[in-house]
Design a protein around this motif. Structure first.
Motif, PDB file in Angstrom:
ATOM      1  N   ILE A   1       0.840  -1.268  -0.013  1.00  0.00           N
ATOM      2  CA  ILE A   1       0.015   0.085   0.015  1.00  0.00           C
ATOM      3  C   ILE A   1       0.925   1.032  -0.071  1.00  0.00           C
ATOM      4  N   GLN A   2       0.243   2.452  -0.535  1.00  0.00           N
ATOM      5  CA  GLN A   2       0.968   3.557  -0.388  1.00  0.00           C
ATOM      6  C   GLN A   2       0.183   4.086   0.774  1.00  0.00           C
ATOM      7  N   THR A   3       1.109   4.439   1.985  1.00  0.00           N
ATOM      8  CA  THR A   3       0.584   5.214   3.118  1.00  0.00           C
ATOM      9  C   THR A   3       0.834   6.698   2.997  1.00  0.00           C
ATOM     10  N   PHE A   4       0.180   7.492   3.512  1.00  0.00           N
ATOM     11  CA  PHE A   4       0.104   9.143   3.555  1.00  0.00           C
ATOM     12  C   PHE A   4       0.776   9.163   5.081  1.00  0.00           C
ATOM     13  N   VAL A   5       1.648  10.097   4.985  1.00  0.00           N
ATOM     14  CA  VAL A   5       2.354  10.518   6.118  1.00  0.00           C
ATOM     15  C   VAL A   5       2.417  12.108   6.128  1.00  0.00           C
ATOM     16  N   ASP A   6       1.685  12.433   7.165  1.00  0.00           N
ATOM     17  CA  ASP A   6       1.677  14.042   7.730  1.00  0.00           C
ATOM     18  C   ASP A   6       2.905  14.082   8.236  1.00  0.00           C
ATOM     19  N   VAL A   7       4.029  14.776   7.633  1.00  0.00           N
ATOM     20  CA  VAL A   7       5.034  15.029   8.437  1.00  0.00           C
ATOM     21  C   VAL A   7       5.095  16.435   9.463  1.00  0.00           C
ATOM     22  N   LYS A   8       4.207  17.284   8.695  1.00  0.00           N
ATOM     23  CA  LYS A   8       4.214  18.710   9.730  1.00  0.00           C
ATOM     24  C   LYS A   8       2.962  19.282   8.950  1.00  0.00           C
ATOM     25  N   THR A   9       2.026  19.426   9.807  1.00  0.00           N
ATOM     26  CA  THR A   9       1.002  20.371   9.457  1.00  0.00           C
ATOM     27  C   THR A   9       0.751  21.646  10.473  1.00  0.00           C
ATOM     28  N   ALA A  10       0.668  22.883  10.121  1.00  0.00           N
ATOM     29  CA  ALA A  10       0.778  24.053  10.905  1.00  0.00           C
ATOM     30  C   ALA A  10      -0.074  25.071  10.396  1.00  0.00           C
ATOM     31  N   LEU A  11      -1.077  25.613  11.202  1.00  0.00           N
ATOM     32  CA  LEU A  11      -1.792  26.564  10.731  1.00  0.00           C
ATOM     33  C   LEU A  11      -1.532  27.661  11.830  1.00  0.00           C
ATOM     34  N   ASP A  12      -1.360  28.853  11.388  1.00  0.00           N
ATOM     35  CA  ASP A  12      -1.063  30.034  12.355  1.00  0.00           C
ATOM     36  C   ASP A  12      -2.043  31.513  11.878  1.00  0.00           C
ATOM     37  N   LEU A  13      -2.647  31.689  12.812  1.00  0.00           N
ATOM     38  CA  LEU A  13      -3.515  33.012  12.602  1.00  0.00           C
ATOM     39  C   LEU A  13      -2.521  33.989  12.746  1.00  0.00           C
ATOM     40  N   LEU A  14      -2.330  34.946  11.766  1.00  0.00           N
ATOM     41  CA  LEU A  14      -1.625  35.997  11.968  1.00  0.00           C
ATOM     42  C   LEU A  14      -2.083  37.356  12.297  1.00  0.00           C
ATOM     43  N   SER A  15      -3.341  37.778  11.812  1.00  0.00           N
ATOM     44  CA  SER A  15      -4.136  38.586  12.048  1.00  0.00           C
ATOM     45  C   SER A  15      -5.478  38.480  12.055  1.00  0.00           C
ATOM     46  N   PRO A  16      -6.438  39.125  12.855  1.00  0.00           N
ATOM     47  CA  PRO A  16      -6.327  40.331  13.656  1.00  0.00           C
ATOM     48  C   PRO A  16      -5.553  39.820  15.107  1.00  0.00           C
ATOM     49  N   GLN A  17      -5.544  38.634  15.313  1.00  0.00           N
ATOM     50  CA  GLN A  17      -4.806  37.950  16.291  1.00  0.00           C
ATOM     51  C   GLN A  17      -3.399  37.217  16.025  1.00  0.00           C
TER      52      GLN A  17
END
Length: 453
Positions: free
Chosen positions: A125-141
């Motif tokens: 099988i081909q497995t999916f690897v989430d190496v790094k996922t990041a979500l940053d709120l920049l504005s208004p906070q």
């Protein structure tokens, strides 16, 4: 997929004997307990440490039991123990992981104890690897937001304005979508459709937030051309409030890769006999949670059916096959069906698929008419309320579809009605033993009716 409202089941069932179900005993059992075993799924889940009446009032049988295997009846308490072993002792069983392999070994060893020739069938099988996922709120906070890549997402980093687009239908994307990250609510259409519509509207990235409390694990059915991530309902609503209030900027980073690994089917055959019937379901879970309902429940039901069918000393021509990597797209069942010779395919009367059945109050019977009609007759005989939808999940959704798509009649025992579906909340404490008892009763009766044809 969205579950429709289904009629409630009003009572659990006593265990069914491998050779015969005793309807008077079953009716008396249900009549005595009717007042105490209402089936409302809105109630707080009952403690799983309490024995179900189904385990303490076995239907009598004249079959001679095999020493060491117990009674030739489906016993829900045994099935519950298997569910615990898979979802608690082992836990998450994502495709290609050590957890999935440990579960495969457990299932193989259990089936071998019952006298079957049990083995592992590997497939790549081909497995999916989430190496790094990041979500940053920049504005208004400025703050980080917990996020996870959707399976199949491409990698990339986007820093841009955040816009909302309802549930991701084409007409819902605003004029400022081009180059933006789009916030979309889960539901009504598939993750891939949402991502494709966002791409067509010019979005640079997509964030899908849950339509129920908590986070979730999502899988795209095809590769995404833009980074795609999932967040909880709570975080999604907070982001939506900011978008509605004014300009909002985020940075989305998704780093993923694919790896080739082995997954395994567990195949148990009666020695010296050709399979006329396949009973099974998938044993893998999504990475987000332990999959006590999806699908330790169906796996546990199949394992206990195998024991009951072996306990009278006569192994029927029934193969028990538990599939790996269903959550990646029915990969295990597809590999199994492709491994069958033309003669082996021709010998199969049907496949019975048990998937996600220990939560809810409905038995919508779906699949091939020739099999579903028999199951419906048995459900009537056992006084199990049910509905019939021959087209529901007929060519997809679960492992029976791999058989139907190859000309082998098959059906699904399921209730797609779990609010904890594909989440960390799919835990053992919500597994209902009475549902396991009902699945086993109906599964055993349907199998015997098919073999008697």
């Amino acid at each position: 997929m969205v579950a429709a409202a289904e009629p409630a089941i009003t009572h659990p069932l006593a265990p069914i004997s491998h050779r015969s179900a005793v309807l008077p005993a079953l009716a008396a059992f249900c009549a005595v307990l009717l007042a105490s075993c209402g089936g409302s799924d809105n109630a707080t889940p009952a403690s799983t440490g309490t024995q179900s009446p189904a385990t303490s009032t076995p239907a009598p049988s004249t079959a001679t039991a095999t020493p060491g295997l117990g009674s030739p009846q489906f016993e829900s308490a045994r099935a519950l123990q298997h569910d615990h072993a898979l979802s608690v002792d082992i836990g998450i069983r994502a495709a290609g992981t050590d957890g999935e392999k440990r579960a495969a070994n457990y299932i193989r060893d259990e089936l071998a104890k019952y006298g079957y020739d049990a083995s592992l069938q590997p497939f790549p099988i081909q497995t999916f690897v989430d190496v790094k996922t990041a979500l940053d709120l920049l504005s208004p906070q400025q703050r980080p937001v917990d996020a996870a890549a959707l399976g199949g997402s491409t990698s990339g980093t986007i820093e841009s304005s955040l816009v909302s687009a309802g549930r991701g239908f084409p007409q819902e994307f605003p004029a400022g979508t081009s180059g933006s990250v789009v916030l979309i609510e889960r539901g009504d259409n598939t993750f891939s459709e949402k991502a494709a519509n966002a791409t067509a509207a010019g979005a640079a990235g997509v964030i899908i937030y849950n339509n129920d409390s908590g986070s979730f694990n999502g899988q795209l059915t095809g590769d995404s051309r833009i980074p795609a991530a999932a967040v909880s309902r709570e975080d999604g609503q907070a982001l939506l409030d900011l978008v509605d209030a004014g300009a909002t900027t985020v940075r989305l980073t998704v780093d993923t890769r694919t790896e080739t690994r082995d997954s395994h089917n567990v195949v148990a055959k009666p020695p010296g006999k050709q399979c006329r019937l396949v009973v099974g379901g998938h044993y893998d879970s999504v990475p987000a949670g332990p999959g006590a309902n999806d699908n330790a429940s169906g796996t546990a039901t199949a394992i206990e059916m195998a024991r009951a069918m072996a306990a009278d000393g006569t192994l029927d021509p029934v193969c028990f096959v538990l599939f790996g990597s269903e959550e990646l797209g029915l990969l295990g069942s597809d590999a199994y069906v492709r491994s069958l010779s033309p003669d082996e395919k021709a010998a199969l009367k049907a496949m019975l698929n048990f998937d996600m059945l220990a939560v809810g109050d409905a038995w919508p019977l779906a699949g091939s008419q020739s099999v579903v009609s028999i199951a419906a007759q048995e459900a009537d005989r056992l006084s199990i309320p049910h509905s019939i939808d021959y087209g529901r999940f007929a060519t997809g959704g679960s492992d029976h579809a791999s058989f139907i798509n190859n000309g082998i009649p098959a059906m699904l025992f399921n209730c797609f009605c779990d609010s904890n579906y594909h989440s960390a909340g799919d835990r053992f404490e919500f597994v209902r033993e009475d549902r396991l008892a009902q699945a086993g009763a109906l599964g055993m009766a349907t199998a015997q009716a098919l073999l008697a044809q």
